[in-house]
Design a protein around this motif. Sequence first.
Motif, PDB file in Angstrom:
ATOM      1  N   LYS A   1       0.836  -1.204   0.000  1.00  0.00           N
ATOM      2  CA  LYS A   1       0.000   0.000   0.000  1.00  0.00           C
ATOM      3  C   LYS A   1       0.872   1.256   0.000  1.00  0.00           C
ATOM      4  O   LYS A   1       0.634   2.189  -0.765  1.00  0.00           O
ATOM      5  N   VAL A   2       1.892   1.275   0.857  1.00  0.00           N
ATOM      6  CA  VAL A   2       2.808   2.427   0.911  1.00  0.00           C
ATOM      7  C   VAL A   2       3.539   2.580  -0.419  1.00  0.00           C
ATOM      8  O   VAL A   2       3.659   3.687  -0.953  1.00  0.00           O
ATOM      9  N   GLY A   3       4.003   1.469  -0.975  1.00  0.00           N
ATOM     10  CA  GLY A   3       4.693   1.518  -2.257  1.00  0.00           C
ATOM     11  C   GLY A   3       3.787   2.012  -3.369  1.00  0.00           C
ATOM     12  O   GLY A   3       4.189   2.809  -4.214  1.00  0.00           O
ATOM     13  N   LEU A   4       2.537   1.562  -3.358  1.00  0.00           N
ATOM     14  CA  LEU A   4       1.577   1.996  -4.367  1.00  0.00           C
ATOM     15  C   LEU A   4       1.302   3.495  -4.257  1.00  0.00           C
ATOM     16  O   LEU A   4       1.311   4.216  -5.257  1.00  0.00           O
TER      17      LEU A   4
ATOM     18  N   PHE B   1       2.096   9.032  -6.365  1.00  0.00           N
ATOM     19  CA  PHE B   1       2.523  10.420  -6.210  1.00  0.00           C
ATOM     20  C   PHE B   1       3.712  10.720  -7.123  1.00  0.00           C
ATOM     21  O   PHE B   1       3.754  11.757  -7.782  1.00  0.00           O
ATOM     22  N   PHE B   2       4.672   9.808  -7.163  1.00  0.00           N
ATOM     23  CA  PHE B   2       5.842  10.010  -8.011  1.00  0.00           C
ATOM     24  C   PHE B   2       5.424  10.050  -9.476  1.00  0.00           C
ATOM     25  O   PHE B   2       5.890  10.895 -10.241  1.00  0.00           O
ATOM     26  N   CYS B   3       4.538   9.143  -9.868  1.00  0.00           N
ATOM     27  CA  CYS B   3       4.044   9.090 -11.242  1.00  0.00           C
ATOM     28  C   CYS B   3       3.374  10.411 -11.619  1.00  0.00           C
ATOM     29  O   CYS B   3       3.630  10.963 -12.689  1.00  0.00           O
ATOM     30  N   LEU B   4       2.544  10.938 -10.743  1.00  0.00           N
ATOM     31  CA  LEU B   4       1.836  12.187 -11.009  1.00  0.00           C
ATOM     32  C   LEU B   4       2.809  13.362 -11.176  1.00  0.00           C
ATOM     33  O   LEU B   4       2.789  14.057 -12.199  1.00  0.00           O
TER      34      LEU B   4
ATOM     35  N   LEU C   1       5.938   3.118 -11.096  1.00  0.00           N
ATOM     36  CA  LEU C   1       5.931   1.712 -10.680  1.00  0.00           C
ATOM     37  C   LEU C   1       7.279   1.293 -10.112  1.00  0.00           C
ATOM     38  O   LEU C   1       7.350   0.686  -9.038  1.00  0.00           O
ATOM     39  N   VAL C   2       8.348   1.661 -10.797  1.00  0.00           N
ATOM     40  CA  VAL C   2       9.698   1.316 -10.322  1.00  0.00           C
ATOM     41  C   VAL C   2       9.974   1.981  -8.975  1.00  0.00           C
ATOM     42  O   VAL C   2      10.460   1.340  -8.036  1.00  0.00           O
ATOM     43  N   PHE C   3       9.641   3.274  -8.850  1.00  0.00           N
ATOM     44  CA  PHE C   3       9.866   4.001  -7.604  1.00  0.00           C
ATOM     45  C   PHE C   3       9.034   3.391  -6.468  1.00  0.00           C
ATOM     46  O   PHE C   3       9.527   3.207  -5.355  1.00  0.00           O
ATOM     47  N   GLY C   4       7.767   3.065  -6.741  1.00  0.00           N
ATOM     48  CA  GLY C   4       6.902   2.472  -5.719  1.00  0.00           C
ATOM     49  C   GLY C   4       7.414   1.127  -5.228  1.00  0.00           C
ATOM     50  O   GLY C   4       7.415   0.849  -4.033  1.00  0.00           O
TER      51      GLY C   4
END
Length: 174
Positions: free
Chosen positions: A14-17, A22-25, A49-52
Amino acid sequence: MNYEKKPGTKVFLKVGLLAGLFFCLFFGIALTFLYDLQKALIMGPISGLVFGLFMALMLYFFSKSKKVSDQTKLEGVNESEIMYAGAANHFVKREAVGGKLYLLNDRLIFKSHNLNIQNHTLSIKIDNINELIFFSPLGIVKNGLQINLKDGAIEKFVVNNRDIWKQYIEQLIK
């Protein structure tokens, strides 16, 4: 002794998602200015996705770290004295100092781990607590617990299961 459960895999996902979204946005918006919308729509979600996934893995390994567990262990306190305990962040000035929060029958103790700038141990006597208030750090996640002390000081923590923390502390206050 009633310890808080260790976070399960679902919590880390959940935290990763959330971190990935947020990073994607934000990264997608930046890419729109650097390139074009088409490239941003492709590169934004992939990088999110990679960052999450990276964030989820880092949090998982950090929470399972024996070194962090050893650094936040209370010395001179018998385990039977601990009513409730769990990972927490204590706000000191502008830093959310990571560590562990312990509830004993007469006091609340926060002990930071050594990966912080402002390492410290904080002890709050239960009879010095005036009021407990919920807050949402950054107005997003509902996991903040504010402790107003009788001397006017305010201590803020981010905890899991803040309603349980509040319930246990209020039982001791009465």
